[in-house]
Scaffold this motif. Structure first.
Motif, PDB file in Angstrom:
ATOM      1  N   LEU A 109       0.815  -1.214   0.000  1.00 24.57           N
ATOM      2  CA  LEU A 109       0.000   0.000   0.000  1.00 24.57           C
ATOM      3  C   LEU A 109       0.852   1.269   0.000  1.00 24.57           C
ATOM      4  N   VAL A 110       2.017   1.229   0.651  1.00 29.46           N
ATOM      5  CA  VAL A 110       2.843   2.446   0.766  1.00 29.46           C
ATOM      6  C   VAL A 110       4.111   2.337  -0.085  1.00 29.46           C
ATOM      7  N   TRP A 111       4.139   1.380  -0.992  1.00 26.31           N
ATOM      8  CA  TRP A 111       5.354   1.150  -1.785  1.00 26.31           C
ATOM      9  C   TRP A 111       5.781   2.387  -2.564  1.00 26.31           C
ATOM     10  N   ASP A 112       4.811   3.059  -3.169  1.00 27.08           N
ATOM     11  CA  ASP A 112       5.139   4.231  -3.996  1.00 27.08           C
ATOM     12  C   ASP A 112       5.213   5.507  -3.168  1.00 27.08           C
ATOM     13  N   SER A 113       4.319   5.648  -2.192  1.00 28.48           N
ATOM     14  CA  SER A 113       4.249   6.905  -1.447  1.00 28.48           C
ATOM     15  C   SER A 113       5.298   6.999  -0.338  1.00 28.48           C
ATOM     16  N   ASP A 114       5.663   5.890   0.277  1.00 29.97           N
ATOM     17  CA  ASP A 114       6.605   5.909   1.405  1.00 29.97           C
ATOM     18  C   ASP A 114       7.516   4.682   1.337  1.00 29.97           C
TER      19      ASP A 114
ATOM     20  N   ARG B 263       9.016   3.295   4.718  1.00 27.20           N
ATOM     21  CA  ARG B 263       8.080   2.537   5.552  1.00 27.20           C
ATOM     22  C   ARG B 263       7.813   1.161   4.952  1.00 27.20           C
ATOM     23  N   ALA B 264       7.749   1.101   3.610  1.00 31.67           N
ATOM     24  CA  ALA B 264       7.539  -0.192   2.958  1.00 31.67           C
ATOM     25  C   ALA B 264       8.696  -1.137   3.256  1.00 31.67           C
TER      26      ALA B 264
ATOM     27  N   HIS C 255       8.361  -2.552   6.696  1.00 35.98           N
ATOM     28  CA  HIS C 255       7.410  -3.680   6.717  1.00 35.98           C
ATOM     29  C   HIS C 255       8.053  -4.945   6.149  1.00 35.98           C
TER      30      HIS C 255
END
Length: 387
Positions: free
Chosen positions: A212-217, A220-221, A224
């Motif tokens: 879910l956050v691969w592109d935006s953050d 954080r990815a 995870h």
């Protein structure tokens, strides 16, 4: 009675009977030769006695020919008794043999016929109707037959009882094996649910969060992903432990139960959930089965908290009492109605039913206090004598 002694008795009785037959046959032949050696029938009597001795020596014939053999034996003896009444007492071993190899009804008829021949032969020898000679042989034959038939029936009942006992023991052993297999399957299902299945579930959630956050953050990815890799490594250790001896990895490494619970609390703590540990009392050495069960219960309970409770904090409390050890897992999540607990789910999950089963296996008790919106407290108490 010892089976070896029974086998010795079974071999001894035929030897005694066979020896008695030849002693009686020899005595009868000797009596005839002493009293009637010059008669013309003496060669025939000697020949019949020898034939009778040879026939009796063939008593170990195969079962398929034993009736023909016995019929020839009885006929030879009957002719011999008609010609020489002295051979009448050879009927005693013949009665035993008939009772042993013939059916009960046929054997009784044979005993009656042989007894009549014995009485007639003895009366011929005495020369007058001696009441003792007329009544004694039937009485002896009746007592002997009754004793033999009673013993044979008792032996048949004992054999039937032994067969039933052996069959019952075999069925009981098969039932115990089935129950043991089912219990082991249930235990392994709980072990896998509390470790590998929970680890895979955590990895899936972490991977979904990373996606879910691969592109935006990206940072954080990656966090995870690293967490998912750590869980995968821990699950690999657990899988290897299953192959070895099924002990939890934290305990197998030589750690105590408090240390294993502390490591569990550290691993389960994160941004979404904080796990705390409290130890009350001084836990002494515990059976490995008790320690493993309490650790698995804590793992399963925290998995339920993480997946279903939406809690911010969870607290593990290990209380050591004089006669039991108690593990409490409390959370401040959404709570639920304990009376509406489902059973094992179709997808393979076990959850609270598996925890209760673990506690029951060690003779302990499991209580759950919860209400919608008020969080949950699960308490597992196991007696120190368990394990």
């Amino acid at each position: 009675m010892d089976p070896a002694h029974e086998r010795d008795d079974d071999r001894l009785l035929p030897v005694i009977v066979h020896s008695a037959f030849y002693v009686l046959l020899a005595a009868s032949l000797l009596r005839w030769l002493i009293r009637h050696s010059e008669t013309r029938s003496t060669p025939l009597i000697v020949a019949l006695a020898l034939i009778l001795a040879v026939l009796y020596a063939l008593s170990e014939l195969r079962q398929s020919h034993r009736l023909e053999w016995f019929a020839g034996l009885v006929m030879t003896w009957s002719v011999l008794v008609v010609l020489a009444p002295s051979f009448a007492w050879c009927a005693v071993p013949l009665v035993y043999t008939g009772l042993r190899i013939l059916s009960e009804r046929v054997a009784i008829i044979l005993v009656m016929v042989l007894t009549v021949l014995v009485v007639v032969s003895q009366v011929r020898i005495a020369g007058w109707l001696d009441p003792n000679l007329v009544l004694a042989p039937p009485a002896v034959a009746a007592v002997t037959t009754a004793l033999f038939v009673g013993m044979r029936r008792q032996a048949e009942r004992q054999r039937a009882l032994i067969d039933d006992l052996v069959r019952t023991r075999a069925e009981l052993a098969a039932t115990e094996r089935r129950e043991g297999t089912l219990a082991e399957r249930e235990r392994l299902a709980g072990e896998i649910h509390d470790t590998l299945a929970q680890g895979l579930s955590s990895q899936r959630m972490l991977l979904q969060a990373a996606d879910l956050v691969w592109d935006s953050d990206p940072g954080r990815a990656r966090t995870h992903l690293r967490a998912a890799a750590e869980i995968a490594e821990r699950d690999l250790t657990e899988a290897r432990r299953f192959v070895h001896d099924l002990a939890p990895a934290d305990l197998a490494a030589g750690g105590s139960l408090p240390a294993a619970l502390a490591a569990l609390a550290t691993r389960e703590s994160g941004d979404a959930l904080e796990v705390r540990l409290h130890i009350e009392g001084a836990p002494g050495p515990l059976p490995q089965r008790v320690e493993a069960t309490l650790l698995r219960i804590a793992q399963g309970a925290l998995a339920n908290v993480r997946e279903h409770a939406a809690a911010r904090t969870a607290t593990l409390t290990l209380t050591c009492l004089d006669d039991q050890i108690v593990l409490d897992i409390a959370d401040d999540g959404r709570g639920f109605d304990p009376d509406a607990l489902p059973g094992p789910r179709p997808d393979g999950g076990h959850g609270l039913p598996a925890i209760r089963a673990r506690v029951r296996q060690l003779g302990g008790t499991c209580t759950i206090e919860s209400a919608p919106g008020d969080g949950t407290v699960l308490s597992a108490a196991i007696p120190l004598a368990a394990g």
